[in-house]
Design a protein around this motif. Structure first.
Motif, PDB file in Angstrom:
ATOM      1  N   ALA A 331      32.494  58.124  53.683  1.00 26.55           N
ATOM      2  CA  ALA A 331      32.455  57.115  54.503  1.00 26.55           C
ATOM      3  C   ALA A 331      32.102  57.566  55.609  1.00 26.55           C
ATOM      4  CB  ALA A 331      34.000  56.268  54.548  1.00 26.55           C
ATOM      5  N   LEU A 332      32.359  58.744  56.181  1.00 23.53           N
ATOM      6  CA  LEU A 332      31.927  59.127  57.667  1.00 23.53           C
ATOM      7  C   LEU A 332      31.165  60.305  57.565  1.00 23.53           C
ATOM      8  CD1 LEU A 332      35.829  58.591  58.909  1.00 23.53           C
ATOM      9  CD2 LEU A 332      33.717  57.063  59.155  1.00 23.53           C
ATOM     10  N   GLY A 333      30.441  60.420  56.536  1.00 25.85           N
ATOM     11  CA  GLY A 333      29.757  61.531  56.483  1.00 25.85           C
ATOM     12  C   GLY A 333      28.719  61.558  57.563  1.00 25.85           C
ATOM     13  N   ASP A 334      28.075  60.797  58.030  1.00 23.05           N
ATOM     14  CA  ASP A 334      26.952  60.600  59.003  1.00 23.05           C
ATOM     15  C   ASP A 334      27.423  60.984  60.372  1.00 23.05           C
ATOM     16  OD1 ASP A 334      28.680  58.393  59.104  1.00 23.05           O
ATOM     17  OD2 ASP A 334      26.951  57.031  60.225  1.00 23.05           O
ATOM     18  N   VAL A 335      28.821  60.822  60.551  1.00 24.86           N
ATOM     19  CA  VAL A 335      29.437  61.102  61.861  1.00 24.86           C
ATOM     20  C   VAL A 335      29.665  62.643  61.842  1.00 24.86           C
ATOM     21  CG1 VAL A 335      31.569  61.129  63.198  1.00 24.86           C
ATOM     22  CG2 VAL A 335      30.501  59.004  62.010  1.00 24.86           C
ATOM     23  N   LEU A 336      30.222  63.340  60.801  1.00 22.58           N
ATOM     24  CA  LEU A 336      30.288  64.579  60.587  1.00 22.58           C
ATOM     25  C   LEU A 336      29.093  65.274  60.742  1.00 22.58           C
ATOM     26  CD1 LEU A 336      32.841  64.614  57.710  1.00 22.58           C
ATOM     27  CD2 LEU A 336      33.478  65.756  59.914  1.00 22.58           C
ATOM     28  N   ALA A 464      43.896  57.258  51.867  1.00 27.81           N
ATOM     29  CA  ALA A 464      42.638  57.669  52.348  1.00 27.81           C
ATOM     30  C   ALA A 464      41.666  56.616  52.407  1.00 27.81           C
ATOM     31  CB  ALA A 464      41.817  58.748  51.312  1.00 27.81           C
ATOM     32  N   LEU A 465      41.637  55.649  51.635  1.00 27.33           N
ATOM     33  CA  LEU A 465      40.647  54.392  51.689  1.00 27.33           C
ATOM     34  C   LEU A 465      41.014  53.562  52.971  1.00 27.33           C
ATOM     35  CD1 LEU A 465      38.396  52.687  50.522  1.00 27.33           C
ATOM     36  CD2 LEU A 465      40.123  51.704  49.079  1.00 27.33           C
ATOM     37  N   LEU A 466      42.284  53.299  52.944  1.00 25.09           N
ATOM     38  CA  LEU A 466      42.781  52.634  54.304  1.00 25.09           C
ATOM     39  C   LEU A 466      42.342  53.410  55.611  1.00 25.09           C
ATOM     40  CD1 LEU A 466      46.111  51.199  52.901  1.00 25.09           C
ATOM     41  CD2 LEU A 466      44.073  49.737  53.236  1.00 25.09           C
ATOM     42  N   ALA A 467      42.592  54.588  55.548  1.00 25.88           N
ATOM     43  CA  ALA A 467      42.406  55.143  56.740  1.00 25.88           C
ATOM     44  C   ALA A 467      40.818  55.213  56.976  1.00 25.88           C
ATOM     45  CB  ALA A 467      42.811  56.752  56.588  1.00 25.88           C
ATOM     46  N   ALA A 468      40.050  55.402  55.988  1.00 25.23           N
ATOM     47  CA  ALA A 468      38.581  55.373  56.220  1.00 25.23           C
ATOM     48  C   ALA A 468      38.030  53.878  56.684  1.00 25.23           C
ATOM     49  CB  ALA A 468      37.864  55.703  54.922  1.00 25.23           C
ATOM     50  N   GLY A 469      38.683  52.889  56.298  1.00 29.44           N
ATOM     51  CA  GLY A 469      38.698  51.470  56.989  1.00 29.44           C
ATOM     52  C   GLY A 469      38.955  51.482  58.386  1.00 29.44           C
ATOM     53  N   LEU A 470      39.811  51.998  58.864  1.00 32.28           N
ATOM     54  CA  LEU A 470      40.214  52.237  60.195  1.00 32.28           C
ATOM     55  C   LEU A 470      39.186  52.942  61.118  1.00 32.28           C
ATOM     56  CD1 LEU A 470      44.193  52.495  60.082  1.00 32.28           C
ATOM     57  CD2 LEU A 470      42.884  50.597  60.923  1.00 32.28           C
ATOM     58  N   GLY A 471      38.751  54.017  60.407  1.00 35.08           N
ATOM     59  CA  GLY A 471      37.764  54.872  60.926  1.00 35.08           C
ATOM     60  C   GLY A 471      36.460  54.208  60.964  1.00 35.08           C
ATOM     61  N   TRP A 472      36.085  53.257  60.109  1.00 39.67           N
ATOM     62  CA  TRP A 472      34.668  52.604  60.295  1.00 39.67           C
ATOM     63  C   TRP A 472      35.099  51.330  61.422  1.00 39.67           C
ATOM     64  CZ3 TRP A 472      29.960  51.165  58.904  1.00 39.67           C
ATOM     65  CH2 TRP A 472      29.305  52.151  57.767  1.00 39.67           C
ATOM     66  N   LEU A 473      36.090  50.830  61.507  1.00 35.71           N
ATOM     67  CA  LEU A 473      36.357  49.895  62.787  1.00 35.71           C
ATOM     68  C   LEU A 473      35.972  50.558  63.923  1.00 35.71           C
ATOM     69  CD1 LEU A 473      39.362  47.804  61.286  1.00 35.71           C
ATOM     70  CD2 LEU A 473      36.984  47.248  61.450  1.00 35.71           C
ATOM     71  N   VAL A 474      36.591  51.729  64.082  1.00 39.26           N
ATOM     72  CA  VAL A 474      36.361  52.311  65.603  1.00 39.26           C
ATOM     73  C   VAL A 474      34.799  52.666  65.521  1.00 39.26           C
ATOM     74  CG1 VAL A 474      37.125  54.593  66.826  1.00 39.26           C
ATOM     75  CG2 VAL A 474      38.659  53.323  65.284  1.00 39.26           C
ATOM     76  N   LYS A 475      34.210  53.362  64.416  1.00 36.22           N
ATOM     77  CA  LYS A 475      32.839  53.495  64.470  1.00 36.22           C
ATOM     78  C   LYS A 475      32.099  52.414  64.900  1.00 36.22           C
ATOM     79  CE  LYS A 475      29.093  55.024  61.034  1.00 36.22           C
ATOM     80  NZ  LYS A 475      28.962  55.383  59.705  1.00 36.22           N
ATOM     81  N   LEU A 482      26.192  56.815  72.167  1.00 36.74           N
ATOM     82  CA  LEU A 482      27.083  57.979  72.491  1.00 36.74           C
ATOM     83  C   LEU A 482      26.941  58.974  71.689  1.00 36.74           C
ATOM     84  CD1 LEU A 482      29.687  57.664  74.058  1.00 36.74           C
ATOM     85  CD2 LEU A 482      31.015  57.506  71.853  1.00 36.74           C
ATOM     86  N   HIS A 483      26.992  60.328  72.497  1.00 32.96           N
ATOM     87  CA  HIS A 483      26.707  61.568  71.842  1.00 32.96           C
ATOM     88  C   HIS A 483      27.325  61.566  70.605  1.00 32.96           C
ATOM     89  CE1 HIS A 483      26.334  66.063  71.452  1.00 32.96           C
ATOM     90  NE2 HIS A 483      25.393  65.866  72.274  1.00 32.96           N
ATOM     91  N   PRO A 484      26.756  62.503  69.460  1.00 33.96           N
ATOM     92  CA  PRO A 484      27.182  62.637  68.322  1.00 33.96           C
ATOM     93  C   PRO A 484      28.709  63.191  68.375  1.00 33.96           C
ATOM     94  CG  PRO A 484      25.016  63.029  68.090  1.00 33.96           C
ATOM     95  CD  PRO A 484      25.298  62.644  69.673  1.00 33.96           C
ATOM     96  N   ILE A 485      28.815  64.178  69.160  1.00 34.50           N
ATOM     97  CA  ILE A 485      29.912  65.168  69.421  1.00 34.50           C
ATOM     98  C   ILE A 485      31.279  64.390  69.828  1.00 34.50           C
ATOM     99  CG2 ILE A 485      31.146  67.030  70.336  1.00 34.50           C
ATOM    100  CD1 ILE A 485      28.750  68.361  70.198  1.00 34.50           C
ATOM    101  N   VAL A 486      31.013  63.288  70.669  1.00 36.08           N
ATOM    102  CA  VAL A 486      31.911  62.186  71.311  1.00 36.08           C
ATOM    103  C   VAL A 486      32.399  61.459  70.198  1.00 36.08           C
ATOM    104  CG1 VAL A 486      32.387  60.917  72.976  1.00 36.08           C
ATOM    105  CG2 VAL A 486      30.952  62.786  73.707  1.00 36.08           C
ATOM    106  N   ARG A 487      31.336  60.839  69.309  1.00 34.25           N
ATOM    107  CA  ARG A 487      31.730  59.771  68.680  1.00 34.25           C
ATOM    108  C   ARG A 487      32.610  60.471  67.369  1.00 34.25           C
ATOM    109  NH1 ARG A 487      28.685  55.566  67.409  1.00 34.25           N
ATOM    110  NH2 ARG A 487      28.706  55.676  65.197  1.00 34.25           N
ATOM    111  N   ALA A 488      32.206  61.758  66.856  1.00 36.36           N
ATOM    112  CA  ALA A 488      33.016  62.511  66.223  1.00 36.36           C
ATOM    113  C   ALA A 488      34.562  62.635  66.596  1.00 36.36           C
ATOM    114  CB  ALA A 488      32.416  63.538  65.597  1.00 36.36           C
ATOM    115  N   ALA A 489      34.642  62.989  67.955  1.00 37.90           N
ATOM    116  CA  ALA A 489      36.005  63.211  68.516  1.00 37.90           C
ATOM    117  C   ALA A 489      36.851  61.980  68.729  1.00 37.90           C
ATOM    118  CB  ALA A 489      35.867  63.892  69.964  1.00 37.90           C
TER     119      ALA A 489
END
Length: 520
Positions: A331-336, A464-475, A482-489
């Motif tokens: 779900a968040l591999g692009d961020v990583l 994990a699925l619900l947590a990924a959903g929250l991560g996507w909302l933040v994303k 925004l700089h990629p490192i800041v986005r990941a942080a």
């Protein structure tokens, strides 16, 4: 007993984490100077060939064949015999590996043709030069794996797993030193020599501690020694099994070389991330459990009960961390990927491409890590032939499914050929699940029922699925620039904290234990 096991696993995981962080820094610097260029493809392909030698004779083989025998000698307080066995194995390794390194250097052009038939011209010539330089370093890393086997048997886990930090530091220093004033081809050659120097440093930092832990070590191939014969007898099927597994990696590289330029290096970048949770959680638990399982004493039923208990606890610890890792990659591999590698010649488009390949690898991530622990249980029982048979089945599946998914399927679907890399990793995951189920079924027939409870598995994936959903909302709420490192942080801590909190709400014991430790 459980606390001791957790402590050992923690030391292994801590050591691996430090070495993997150093490896991630090395790959980020590599991405900065090389991107997904022809020189990057050449270096990654060249490194894979001598790395085959390291993996054949290295940690996995020595752990499976040597540690069970050596640990039992130590458990019986026979340190002199243990020293003789360790010295004999070191002598055999020196003789065999030195011969293979020499032959490998001489046969390098043919090896490059076998592993990268799609390489031609300057890319092929550079790969040949780099492979010849890297071969001796692989031999030194095999000796480093022998040190790891000794230290693990003496429950000295931390040093052996942090030693690779030195190897990474030497390579990082080389790229900074020569990167600004060299062409990519020249830098690749300098980096190859730095890899050899780093391999020597990794071996030499462990050697003094090994000699202190096992002062009775004496070089000399005592072929008639019964314990040495057991090690060599167990070594052969594990060696073949590792060879089969490495053949799978070669097949991946071969198929990737037929795809557009950049695919080989993109697979290498994805592999850095993929192997992180495998090493941190799969390898750490398996490495800590192998000497403990090998030291089991009692009747057959008592030994089997002990193995079932340790295996089930280990599976739970692994799954608790691997499930969110797989979900994060998917779900968040692009961020990583962007946070780690997007710099210099590595663009946002490169990051999305590596994410697709990484997402494909999540198919078999859980199977690969759980399978490691099942294999360690077989090795503790000194059964090295069963994992070999199932590894052969996996490689056959990887070959057939990989070629179909990477080369044929994109054409059928009208997709660009570059997406064959994602099909390659996904098909390997399917083959990994087949191997895992075969390992589990056969072992359960021998020692009794083992495995993850279905209820626990569903709770972990739901968290994990619900947590990924929250991560996507933040994303989605963050600005694109925004700089990629800041986005990941910002994004990744939300995902991680949410997963642990949800797992605790769902009464997952590993999460509850973590929160209890934090309160204390």
């Amino acid at each position: 007993m459980a606390a001791k096991s957790r402590s050992a696993s923690f030391l292994v995981a801590a050591g691996i984490l430090l070495s993997r962080i150093a490896g991630l820094v090395r790959q980020r610097v590599f991405a900065h100077y090389f991107g997904q260029s022809a020189a990057a493809d050449a270096f990654n392909a060249a490194f894979r060939i001598p790395n085959f030698l390291q993996n054949l004779f290295g940690e996995g083989v020595l752990s499976a064949s040597f540690i069970p025998v050596y640990s039992r000698l130590l458990a019986g307080d026979d340190e002199k015999e243990a020293g003789r066995v360790a010295g004999a194995i070191a002598s055999i390794i020196l003789l065999v590996v030195s011969s293979i390194v020499l032959v490998g250097v001489l046969l390098t052009p043919w090896l490059v043709s076998a592993i990268a038939p799609g390489f031609v011209g300057e890319r092929r010539e550079l790969t040949i030069v780099l492979t010849r330089i890297l071969f001796p370093g692989a031999g030194l890393l095999v000796l480093s794996a022998w040190c790891l086997g000794i230290l693990n048997s003496h429950r000295k886990f931390f040093l052996s797993y942090t030693a690779p930090v030195l190897w990474n530091v030497v390579m990082i220093g080389a790229m900074f030193w020569w990167g600004r004033h060299s062409t990519q081809s020249q830098l690749a050659v300098s980096l190859a020599w730095a890899s050899v120097a780093g391999s020597a440093a990794q071996f030499l930092i462990q050697l003094p501690v090994v000699l202190r832990c096992a002062p009775a070590i004496r070089l000399g191939a005592s072929w008639k020694n019964p314990a040495v014969q057991i090690v060599t007898r167990n070594f052969v099927p594990v060696f073949i099994g590792r060879g089969v597994v490495q053949l799978s990696a070669f097949i991946d590289a071969l198929i990737a070389s037929l795809l557009p330029i950049g695919t080989v290096s993109a697979l290498a970048y994805a592999q850095v991330l993929y192997t992180l949770p495998v090493s941190l959680f799969g390898m750490s638990v398996s490495a800590a459990e192998l000497p403990e399982m090998s030291s089991a004493r009692g009747t057959e039923e008592e030994v089997f009960a002990y193995l079932r208990k340790r295996l089930d606890k280990g599976l739970t610890r692994i799954a608790f961390f691997i499930v969110p890792s797989a979900m994060a990659f998917l779900a968040l591999g692009d961020v990583l990927v962007a946070a780690l590698f997007q710099t210099g010649k590595f663009t946002s488009g490169d990051a999305n491409y590596v994410w697709a390949i990484l997402a494909g690898s999540t198919v078999g991530l859980l199977a690969a890590t759980l399978g490691r622990l099942y294999a360690s249980t077989y090795y503790a029982l000194q059964d090295t032939k069963t994992p070999l048979k199932f590894a052969i089945i996996r490689v056959v599946l990887v070959t057939v499914l990989g070629y179909w998914a990477a080369v044929i399927l994109p054409g059928w679907m009208g997709w660009s050929a570059v997406w064959g890399g994602a099909g390659l990793t996904a098909s390997a995951g399917v083959a990994g699940w087949v191997e895992f189920f075969l390992l589990r079924r056969k072992l359960n027939q021998k020692i009794g029922p083992t495995g993850l409870p279905a209820g626990l598995t569903s709770r972990l994936w739901t968290s994990a699925l619900l947590a990924a959903g929250l991560g996507w909302l933040v994303k989605l709420s963050l600005p694109i620039e925004l700089h990629p490192i800041v986005r990941a942080a910002v994004i990744l801590p939300v995902f991680g904290a949410s997963y642990f909190a949800l797992a605790a709400i769902f009464k997952v014991e590993e999460a509850l234990a973590l929160f209890r430790r934090l309160r204390r």
